[in-house]
Design a protein around this motif. Structure first.
Motif, PDB file in Angstrom:
ATOM      1  N   PHE A 109      -8.778   3.601  16.184  1.00  0.00           N
ATOM      2  CA  PHE A 109      -8.268   2.354  15.474  1.00  0.00           C
ATOM      3  C   PHE A 109      -7.377   3.010  13.952  1.00  0.00           C
ATOM      4  CE2 PHE A 109      -9.485   0.519  11.118  1.00  0.00           C
ATOM      5  CZ  PHE A 109      -9.382  -0.891  12.265  1.00  0.00           C
ATOM      6  N   GLY A 110      -6.705   2.211  13.679  1.00  0.00           N
ATOM      7  CA  GLY A 110      -6.155   2.622  12.366  1.00  0.00           C
ATOM      8  C   GLY A 110      -5.415   0.962  12.236  1.00  0.00           C
ATOM      9  N   ALA A 111      -5.295   1.238  10.735  1.00  0.00           N
ATOM     10  CA  ALA A 111      -4.925   0.333  10.152  1.00  0.00           C
ATOM     11  C   ALA A 111      -3.826   0.605   8.630  1.00  0.00           C
ATOM     12  CB  ALA A 111      -5.395  -0.780   9.757  1.00  0.00           C
ATOM     13  N   LYS A 112      -2.860  -0.376   8.458  1.00  0.00           N
ATOM     14  CA  LYS A 112      -2.036  -0.258   7.613  1.00  0.00           C
ATOM     15  C   LYS A 112      -3.110   0.193   6.340  1.00  0.00           C
ATOM     16  CE  LYS A 112       2.533  -1.178   5.524  1.00  0.00           C
ATOM     17  NZ  LYS A 112       3.451  -2.088   5.434  1.00  0.00           N
ATOM     18  N   MET A 113      -3.716  -1.388   5.906  1.00  0.00           N
ATOM     19  CA  MET A 113      -4.462  -1.786   4.945  1.00  0.00           C
ATOM     20  C   MET A 113      -5.860  -2.549   4.986  1.00  0.00           C
ATOM     21  SD  MET A 113      -4.326  -0.996   1.129  1.00  0.00           S
ATOM     22  CE  MET A 113      -2.700  -1.579   1.151  1.00  0.00           C
ATOM     23  N   ILE A 114      -6.706  -1.810   4.641  1.00  0.00           N
ATOM     24  CA  ILE A 114      -7.941  -3.053   4.440  1.00  0.00           C
ATOM     25  C   ILE A 114      -8.564  -3.963   3.536  1.00  0.00           C
ATOM     26  CG2 ILE A 114     -10.188  -3.603   5.594  1.00  0.00           C
ATOM     27  CD1 ILE A 114     -10.064  -0.796   7.295  1.00  0.00           C
ATOM     28  N   ASP A 115      -8.641  -4.898   3.059  1.00  0.00           N
ATOM     29  CA  ASP A 115      -8.664  -5.361   1.654  1.00  0.00           C
ATOM     30  C   ASP A 115      -9.956  -6.018   2.134  1.00  0.00           C
ATOM     31  OD1 ASP A 115      -9.018  -7.549  -0.361  1.00  0.00           O
ATOM     32  OD2 ASP A 115      -7.392  -6.833  -0.637  1.00  0.00           O
ATOM     33  N   LEU A 116     -11.033  -5.548   0.992  1.00  0.00           N
ATOM     34  CA  LEU A 116     -12.482  -5.564   1.396  1.00  0.00           C
ATOM     35  C   LEU A 116     -12.775  -6.463  -0.270  1.00  0.00           C
ATOM     36  CD1 LEU A 116     -12.510  -2.404   2.461  1.00  0.00           C
ATOM     37  CD2 LEU A 116     -14.415  -3.370   3.257  1.00  0.00           C
ATOM     38  N   SER A 117     -13.315  -7.374  -0.226  1.00  0.00           N
ATOM     39  CA  SER A 117     -13.290  -8.707  -1.119  1.00  0.00           C
ATOM     40  C   SER A 117     -14.424  -9.419  -1.869  1.00  0.00           C
ATOM     41  CB  SER A 117     -12.063  -8.981  -1.550  1.00  0.00           C
ATOM     42  OG  SER A 117     -11.672 -10.110  -0.609  1.00  0.00           O
ATOM     43  N   VAL A 118     -14.646 -10.233  -2.487  1.00  0.00           N
ATOM     44  CA  VAL A 118     -15.745 -10.947  -2.396  1.00  0.00           C
ATOM     45  C   VAL A 118     -14.852 -12.149  -1.805  1.00  0.00           C
ATOM     46  CG1 VAL A 118     -17.721 -12.824  -3.741  1.00  0.00           C
ATOM     47  CG2 VAL A 118     -17.131  -9.968  -4.572  1.00  0.00           C
ATOM     48  N   GLU A 119     -15.795 -13.246  -1.561  1.00  0.00           N
ATOM     49  CA  GLU A 119     -14.832 -14.578  -1.228  1.00  0.00           C
ATOM     50  C   GLU A 119     -15.085 -15.618  -1.935  1.00  0.00           C
ATOM     51  OE1 GLU A 119     -14.583 -17.661   2.427  1.00  0.00           O
ATOM     52  OE2 GLU A 119     -15.958 -16.591   2.391  1.00  0.00           O
ATOM     53  N   TRP A 120     -14.180 -16.513  -2.575  1.00  0.00           N
ATOM     54  CA  TRP A 120     -14.533 -17.460  -4.114  1.00  0.00           C
ATOM     55  C   TRP A 120     -15.254 -17.869  -3.425  1.00  0.00           C
ATOM     56  CZ3 TRP A 120     -15.016 -14.997  -8.476  1.00  0.00           C
ATOM     57  CH2 TRP A 120     -14.824 -13.401  -8.553  1.00  0.00           C
ATOM     58  N   LYS A 121     -14.760 -18.729  -2.156  1.00  0.00           N
ATOM     59  CA  LYS A 121     -14.942 -19.709  -1.572  1.00  0.00           C
ATOM     60  C   LYS A 121     -16.552 -19.794  -1.671  1.00  0.00           C
ATOM     61  CE  LYS A 121     -14.181 -23.363   2.056  1.00  0.00           C
ATOM     62  NZ  LYS A 121     -13.601 -23.415   3.362  1.00  0.00           N
ATOM     63  N   ALA A 122     -16.787 -19.174  -0.972  1.00  0.00           N
ATOM     64  CA  ALA A 122     -18.743 -19.373  -0.817  1.00  0.00           C
ATOM     65  C   ALA A 122     -18.789 -18.636  -2.441  1.00  0.00           C
ATOM     66  CB  ALA A 122     -18.504 -18.133   0.193  1.00  0.00           C
ATOM     67  N   LEU A 123     -18.064 -18.194  -3.070  1.00  0.00           N
ATOM     68  CA  LEU A 123     -18.982 -17.794  -4.242  1.00  0.00           C
ATOM     69  C   LEU A 123     -19.445 -19.074  -5.445  1.00  0.00           C
ATOM     70  CD1 LEU A 123     -20.340 -15.654  -6.271  1.00  0.00           C
ATOM     71  CD2 LEU A 123     -18.013 -15.685  -7.063  1.00  0.00           C
ATOM     72  N   PHE A 124     -18.551 -20.282  -4.966  1.00  0.00           N
ATOM     73  CA  PHE A 124     -18.057 -21.351  -5.634  1.00  0.00           C
ATOM     74  C   PHE A 124     -18.593 -22.239  -5.478  1.00  0.00           C
ATOM     75  CE2 PHE A 124     -13.996 -20.863  -6.981  1.00  0.00           C
ATOM     76  CZ  PHE A 124     -14.063 -19.755  -7.894  1.00  0.00           C
TER      77      PHE A 124
ATOM     78  N   GLU B 288     -15.373 -10.761   2.005  1.00  0.00           N
ATOM     79  CA  GLU B 288     -14.164 -10.966   3.189  1.00  0.00           C
ATOM     80  C   GLU B 288     -13.560  -9.677   3.240  1.00  0.00           C
ATOM     81  OE1 GLU B 288     -11.174 -14.504   1.783  1.00  0.00           O
ATOM     82  OE2 GLU B 288     -10.326 -12.817   0.525  1.00  0.00           O
ATOM     83  N   LEU B 289     -12.923  -9.634   4.705  1.00  0.00           N
ATOM     84  CA  LEU B 289     -12.519  -7.785   5.083  1.00  0.00           C
ATOM     85  C   LEU B 289     -11.321  -9.384   5.435  1.00  0.00           C
ATOM     86  CD1 LEU B 289     -14.466  -6.721   7.756  1.00  0.00           C
ATOM     87  CD2 LEU B 289     -13.931  -6.037   5.208  1.00  0.00           C
ATOM     88  N   VAL B 290     -10.107  -8.444   5.142  1.00  0.00           N
ATOM     89  CA  VAL B 290      -8.454  -8.331   5.522  1.00  0.00           C
ATOM     90  C   VAL B 290      -7.459  -7.514   6.243  1.00  0.00           C
ATOM     91  CG1 VAL B 290      -5.594  -9.353   5.345  1.00  0.00           C
ATOM     92  CG2 VAL B 290      -8.370 -10.217   3.862  1.00  0.00           C
ATOM     93  N   PHE B 291      -7.012  -7.193   7.270  1.00  0.00           N
ATOM     94  CA  PHE B 291      -6.448  -5.827   7.919  1.00  0.00           C
ATOM     95  C   PHE B 291      -5.215  -6.913   8.224  1.00  0.00           C
ATOM     96  CE2 PHE B 291     -10.896  -6.251   9.699  1.00  0.00           C
ATOM     97  CZ  PHE B 291     -11.335  -5.003  10.005  1.00  0.00           C
ATOM     98  N   ASP B 292      -4.704  -5.521   7.883  1.00  0.00           N
ATOM     99  CA  ASP B 292      -2.929  -5.563   7.829  1.00  0.00           C
ATOM    100  C   ASP B 292      -2.370  -4.046   8.624  1.00  0.00           C
ATOM    101  OD1 ASP B 292      -0.160  -5.294   7.195  1.00  0.00           O
ATOM    102  OD2 ASP B 292       0.008  -4.297   5.568  1.00  0.00           O
ATOM    103  N   SER B 293      -1.518  -4.561   9.565  1.00  0.00           N
ATOM    104  CA  SER B 293      -1.413  -3.866  10.764  1.00  0.00           C
ATOM    105  C   SER B 293      -2.057  -3.081  11.583  1.00  0.00           C
ATOM    106  CB  SER B 293       0.480  -3.201  10.340  1.00  0.00           C
ATOM    107  OG  SER B 293       1.144  -4.060  10.298  1.00  0.00           O
ATOM    108  N   PRO B 294      -3.636  -3.596  11.973  1.00  0.00           N
ATOM    109  CA  PRO B 294      -4.996  -2.883  12.485  1.00  0.00           C
ATOM    110  C   PRO B 294      -4.220  -2.586  13.899  1.00  0.00           C
ATOM    111  CG  PRO B 294      -5.103  -4.840  12.221  1.00  0.00           C
ATOM    112  CD  PRO B 294      -4.020  -5.061  11.264  1.00  0.00           C
ATOM    113  N   THR B 295      -4.791  -1.746  14.590  1.00  0.00           N
ATOM    114  CA  THR B 295      -4.145  -1.490  15.577  1.00  0.00           C
ATOM    115  C   THR B 295      -5.937  -0.752  16.300  1.00  0.00           C
ATOM    116  OG1 THR B 295      -2.129  -0.420  15.959  1.00  0.00           O
ATOM    117  CG2 THR B 295      -3.097   0.300  17.445  1.00  0.00           C
ATOM    118  N   LEU B 296      -5.835  -1.268  17.887  1.00  0.00           N
ATOM    119  CA  LEU B 296      -7.013  -1.015  18.317  1.00  0.00           C
ATOM    120  C   LEU B 296      -6.997  -0.197  19.711  1.00  0.00           C
ATOM    121  CD1 LEU B 296     -10.288  -0.897  18.528  1.00  0.00           C
ATOM    122  CD2 LEU B 296     -10.598  -3.273  19.239  1.00  0.00           C
ATOM    123  N   ARG B 297      -7.533   1.113  20.529  1.00  0.00           N
ATOM    124  CA  ARG B 297      -6.448   1.823  21.129  1.00  0.00           C
ATOM    125  C   ARG B 297      -7.871   2.083  21.933  1.00  0.00           C
ATOM    126  NH1 ARG B 297      -5.608   7.201  23.325  1.00  0.00           N
ATOM    127  NH2 ARG B 297      -2.934   7.515  23.550  1.00  0.00           N
TER     128      ARG B 297
END
Length: 384
Positions: free
Chosen positions: A83-98, A105-114
Motif C-alpha cells: 500500500f502507498g498513498a501520496k497523502m492521507i488526511d485525517l480529521s473530525v467530520e463537521w457534519k456529524a459534529l453538528f 473522516e479519512l481522505v486518501f489522495d492517489s492511494p495504491t493497493l497492490r
C-alpha cells in the motif's frame, strides 16, 4: 508599585505559556512522525514509512505525507509493496459534529493497493484487511464515519508468470458516508458507498447501501463493468489460458443483497465481438494456433450469433457460511443465450433487501432435467 510588578509577572506567565504552546506546536509533528514511523517499522508482517506529517489544529486534522506499507517476510527479510498513498488526511467530520456525533473522516489522495499472486487467497486478503484497519485505528483516534478516495489504483501482479501479469483498476474514486450511523439513524441501510474506476477503456461503477453497525452483514449493492477492451488484458490471458485475444469487449453486471445471515444475487458476465484466432497469430507455433482455434471455435458455438455475444447469468443465494451456486443453471443460461435469446447487457433490478431469503421457483433447464439439480439430489437423499 506592587500592581505594576504583579502585571509584569502575569504577562511573563502568559508569554511563557504562549512560548510553551508554540514549542509544543512546532515539536508535535516530529513527535507524532517519530511515533508513527516507529510503529510502522515494528508491525508484525509489515514495514512502512511516512515522509512527513502536517498538523491543522484549528481544523482538528493532520495530514500524512507520502506513506508506504510493504509486506515483510521475516525469514527472507524481503519486502513486497502493498500500500502507498501520496497523502492521507485525517480529521473530525463537521457534519456529524453538528448533529452531536464525534467521529472522523479519512481522505486518501492517489492511494495504491497492490496484490500479488501468492497473496490473494481469501484468508490472506481477510488478514490484510484486518491488519490495515488496525493500522488506521492506531493513527485515527475517532471512529471513521466518512471515507473518500481520489485517483486510486488497485493492482494485481504475478511476477513469476510468463508473460508477467500486471493489471489494475485506475483513476478510482470512492465515497463512503455515514459508516458509523452518525445521522439518518432511522434508516435500515444508513450508510452509502459509491465508487467509479477505469478498466482498460471501460468503466466500473458500484453503488451500495449498507448497515455497518449490524451484527450480521446487511447490504444492497449493484455493480457494472462496461466496455472493457479484452485486448488490453492479453498478458493475463497468455499467462493463465495460453491464448491471446485479437478483438473483444467485456461487461459484467451484478446485484447482491444480504440480511439476517442470508444473501441473494447474481453475476452476469458478457463478452461481445470476440475474436481469438486471426492474422495477428501467424507467428504463433502450430500447437498455439490449434489451441486458440479450439478456444475460438467453442466461443463461436456458444455465442448468440445475432448479437455476436457470449454471456451467462450466474445466480447465487444461501447462508453466509454456505454459499450455493447451481452449476447446471449456469450452463443452461449459456445455451439459452446462444440459441434462444441474448441476455440483456444491463442490471435486471430484481435483487433487493426485500428479496433475500425468498427463494423463487425457477424453471428447470434442459440439462437440469437430464442430470438433476443440486436440490433434487438433496431431496432424493432425504427420501432414501
Amino acid at each position: 508599585m506592587k500592581t505594576t510588578s504583579r502585571k509584569k509577572k502575569t504577562w511573563r506567565i502568559v508569554l511563557a505559556v504562549l512560548a510553551l504552546f508554540v514549542v509544543i506546536r512546532l515539536a508535535l509533528p516530529y513527535v507524532i512522525l517519530h511515533y508513527a514511523n516507529k510503529t510502522l517499522a515494528t508491525m508484525d508482517g509489515y514495514r512502512g514509512h511516512i515522509k512527513d506529517i502536517d498538523l491543522a489544529l484549528l481544523r482538528g486534522a493532520y495530514k500524512i505525507d507520502s506513506v508506504y506499507l510493504n509486506k515483510y517476510d521475516s525469514a527472507s527479510q524481503q519486502q513486497t509493496a502493498f500500500f502507498g498513498a501520496k497523502m492521507i488526511d485525517l480529521s473530525v467530520e463537521w457534519k456529524a459534529l453538528f448533529k452531536g456525533g464525534i467521529v472522523g473522516e479519512l481522505v486518501f489522495d492517489s492511494p495504491t493497493l497492490r496484490f500479488t499472486k501468492n497473496k490473494v487467497e481469501p484468508n490472506q486478503v481477510q488478514k490484510d484487511s484486518s491488519d490495515f484497519r488496525t493500522l488506521l485505528n492506531n493513527f485515527m483516534p475517532l471512529d471513521v464515519n466518512r471515507v473518500e478516495i481520489n485517483n486510486g489504483r488497485i493492482a494485481y501482479i504475478d511476477e513469476h508468470s510468463s508473460p508477467k501479469v500486471d493489471i489494475a483498476l485506475t483513476n478510482a474514486h470512492l465515497l463512503a458516508l455515514n459508516l458509523r450511523n452518525s445521522y439518518d439513524s432511522t434508516s435500515v441501510l444508513p450508510a452509502t458507498v459509491t465508487a467509479q474506476a477505469d478498466v482498460y477503456e471501460g468503466t466500473l461503477t458500484i453503488n451500495a447501501r449498507l448497515n455497518p453497525m449490524s451484527p450480521r452483514p446487511t447490504f444492497d449493492v449493484n455493480a457494472e463493468v462496461k466496455n472493457t477492451n479484452l485486448v488490453k488484458l492479453n498478458d493475463f490471458f497468455k499467462a493463465y489460458a495460453s491464448v491471446d485475444i485479437n478483438r473483444g469487449s467485456f461487461g459484467l453486471y451484478s446485484e447482491a443483497a444480504a440480511k439476517n445471515g442470508r444473501f441473494d444475487g447474481y453475476v452476469k458476465p458478457l463478452i461481445t465481438n470476440l475474436k481469438v484466432l486471426g492474422p495477428e497469430d501467424r507467428h504463433d507455433t502450430l500447437l498455439q494456433k490449434i489451441w486458440e482455434g479450439i478456444a475460438g471455435g467453442v466461443a463461436q458455438i456458444f455465442k448468440n450469433q445475432r448479437k455476436d455475444q457470449l454471456a451467462t447469468k450466474i445466480p447465487f443465494e444461501g447462508d453466509i457460511k454456505e454459499p450455493e451456486t447451481n452449476v447446471w443453471f449456469v450452463i443452461g443460461n449459456i445455451l439459452q443465450n446462444a440459441f434462444i435469446r441474448a441476455i440483456q447487457p444491463s442490471l435486471d433490478h430484481e435483487v433487493s433487501l426485500g428479496t433475500v431469503g425468498t427463494r423463487k421457483e425457477e424453471k428447470k433447464t434442459f440439462l437440469e432435467k437430464v442430470f438433476g439439480s443440486k436440490d433434487d439430489k438433496k431431496d432424493k437423499k432425504k427420501k432414501d
